[in-house]
Write an enzyme that holds these catalytic residues in place. Structure first.
Site, short mmCIF file in Angstrom:
data_model
loop_
_atom_site.label_atom_id
_atom_site.label_comp_id
_atom_site.label_asym_id
_atom_site.label_seq_id
_atom_site.Cartn_x
_atom_site.Cartn_y
_atom_site.Cartn_z
N THR A 1 0.83 -1.21 0.00
CA THR A 1 0.00 0.00 0.00
C THR A 1 0.86 1.25 0.00
OG1 THR A 1 -0.11 -0.23 2.38
CG2 THR A 1 -2.02 -1.00 1.14
N ASP A 2 2.15 1.11 0.39
CA ASP A 2 2.97 2.32 0.59
C ASP A 2 3.18 3.10 -0.70
OD1 ASP A 2 4.66 0.37 -0.38
OD2 ASP A 2 6.36 0.95 0.87
N GLY B 1 13.31 -9.30 5.69
CA GLY B 1 12.09 -8.49 5.58
C GLY B 1 11.69 -7.86 6.90
N ASP C 1 9.63 1.89 6.84
CA ASP C 1 10.61 1.24 7.71
C ASP C 1 11.26 2.22 8.68
OD1 ASP C 1 9.97 -0.89 6.17
OD2 ASP C 1 11.90 -1.06 5.15
#
Ligand code: ADP
Ligand code: MG
Length: 382
Positions: free
Chosen positions: A30-31, A123, A171
């Site tokens: 979605t980012d 990840g 992040d």
């Protein structure tokens, strides 16, 4: 940390600053569609120890810098820092210094050593943890007047423009802003964020990370291809980004797309945005156990519509669900990396065994399984 620093640099560090890795509960891919994400921090952190120097030289070392052990010091003059494409791990550290200087902040030379517990390349964002621990260390040592949001943007700039990896802002924002017992609802368009209660302990729950240990190169080309598909879909629908399609109008929007593939990609992004808001609603309603089926729906959407799962990720998710996990899904870029599972604390041993056995039965290398409880971000020296 302290002894190794003295051994390397012949003096003591002034302090050590830490920043955690993260898992994204929901909101995958979605980012880059301007949408919502909902990360929470891991108990594993990167720690950056620093001592200022009189000159303008940066000397950096990492406990994880040389596979097989032994630490090599990488040296660079501040004035000579230039992006030169990815040359090695030290660029994540030097890039933060470069980004600070590019933004007009004055820093001097320093000896920096990092040591991180965050699994690398799984990840779980070891890269942002590394950048953010260094950014916190430089901010404190050189008394820079920067908010955590500003630091996150500079750390992202280091990764995008100095290291040369085109990632979103999640992040770094997660590493710097997540607090224990919470998840961070982040709007990647406005960068507004708010803490959402995510207290698993009182509910008798745990969040497990199932790291497949598979790292697929395919991830890079697929990432670019999916990103492009989302842009094309938004343009064909006639919105700035897929985030602008409300779930109630999804049918209408998808009908404007002429390929089945674009409809599948767009459907993932649009339904995923709705899943983030539904998880937030449940968490704010004190119903954390009920988010499980939404996490699983997210996995099915990533597997079938976005097509970024892998046999290992599917086995991890399916075997966790078969042994009582309330929900499970792959996280991150796909084709490998990790999955998460929401489990009752009393079931976590069972789930771990089931996943390990299912990997063995499928002929996969053993996964790494651990419990992820939210950890704090420390902004002052330990
Ligand atoms: P992830 O962030 O998911 O772990 P990335 O590919 O984004 O994976 O970042 C991994 C890279 O970050 C490593 O290849 C290495 O260059 C760098 N890195 C992360 N942690 C460390 C560390 N403790 N020491 C040295 N380099 C690190
Ligand atoms: Mg990363």
């Amino acid at each position: 940390v302290s002894d190794a620093f003295v051994e390397l640099f012949g003096r003591k560090q002034e302090g050590t600053w830490s920043a955690p890795g993260r898992v994204n509960l929901i909101g995958e891919f979605t980012d880059y569609n301007d949408g919502y994400v909902l990360p929470t921090s891991l108990p594993m952190e990167a720690h950056a120890s620093l001592a200022r120097r009189e000159d303008d030289v940066l000397r950096v070392a990492s406990a994880q810098g040389t596979p097989g052990g032994g630490e090599r010091v990488v040296e660079a003059r501040l004035a000579d820092l230039r992006p030169r494409g990815h040359k090695g791990w030290a660029d994540y550290v030097l890039g933060v210094a470069w980004a600070l200087r590019e933004a007009g902040h004055t820093i001097g030379g320093a000896d920096i050593r990092v040591d991180s517990e965050v699994p690398i390349g799984a990840g779980l964002s070891s890269s942002a943890a590394l950048e953010c621990s260094v950014a916190l260390a430089l901010r404190a040592a050189f008394e820079l007047d920067l908010s955590l949001e500003q630091l996150a943007l500079l750390a992202k700039r280091a990764e995008n423009d100095f290291v040369g990896v085109p990632t979103g802002i999640m992040d770094q924002m997660a590493s710097l802003l997540c607090v224990p017992g919470s998840a961070l609802l982040l709007d990647t368009r406005s960068l507004e964020s708010r803490q959402v209660p995510f207290a698993l302990g009182p509910a008798g729950l745990e969040l497990m990370v199932l790291d497949t240990r598979v790292r697929h190169e395919l991830g890079n080309s697929a990432y670019a291809e999916r990103r492009r598909a989302c842009e094309v879909a938004a343009a064909e629908i006639g919105v700035p980004a897929l985030r602008d399609v409300e779930i109630a109008r999804m049918g209408e929007a998808l009908a404007r797309l002429d390929s089945k593939e674009l409809r599948m990609r767009a459907r993932h992004v649009i339904t995923e945005g709705a899943r983030v808001l539904e998880v937030v609603r449940l968490l704010e309603d004190d119903s954390v156990a009920e988010i499980g089926p939404i996490l699983t729906a997210g996995h099915i959407s990533l597997r079938d519509d976005f097509e970024v799962s892998s046999p290992e990720l599917d086995v991890a998710v399916d075997s966790a669900l078969a042994t009582g996990a309330l929900g499970a899904r792959m996280v991150g870029g796909g084709f490998g990396g990790s999955a998460i599972a929401l489990v009752r604390s009393s079931d976590s041993g069972l789930v771990e065994r089931a996943v390990v056995e299912a990997f063995a039965a499928a002929g996969f290398a053993p996964p790494r399984v651990f419990v992820a409880a939210p950890a704090a971000t420390k902004t002052s020296p330990d």
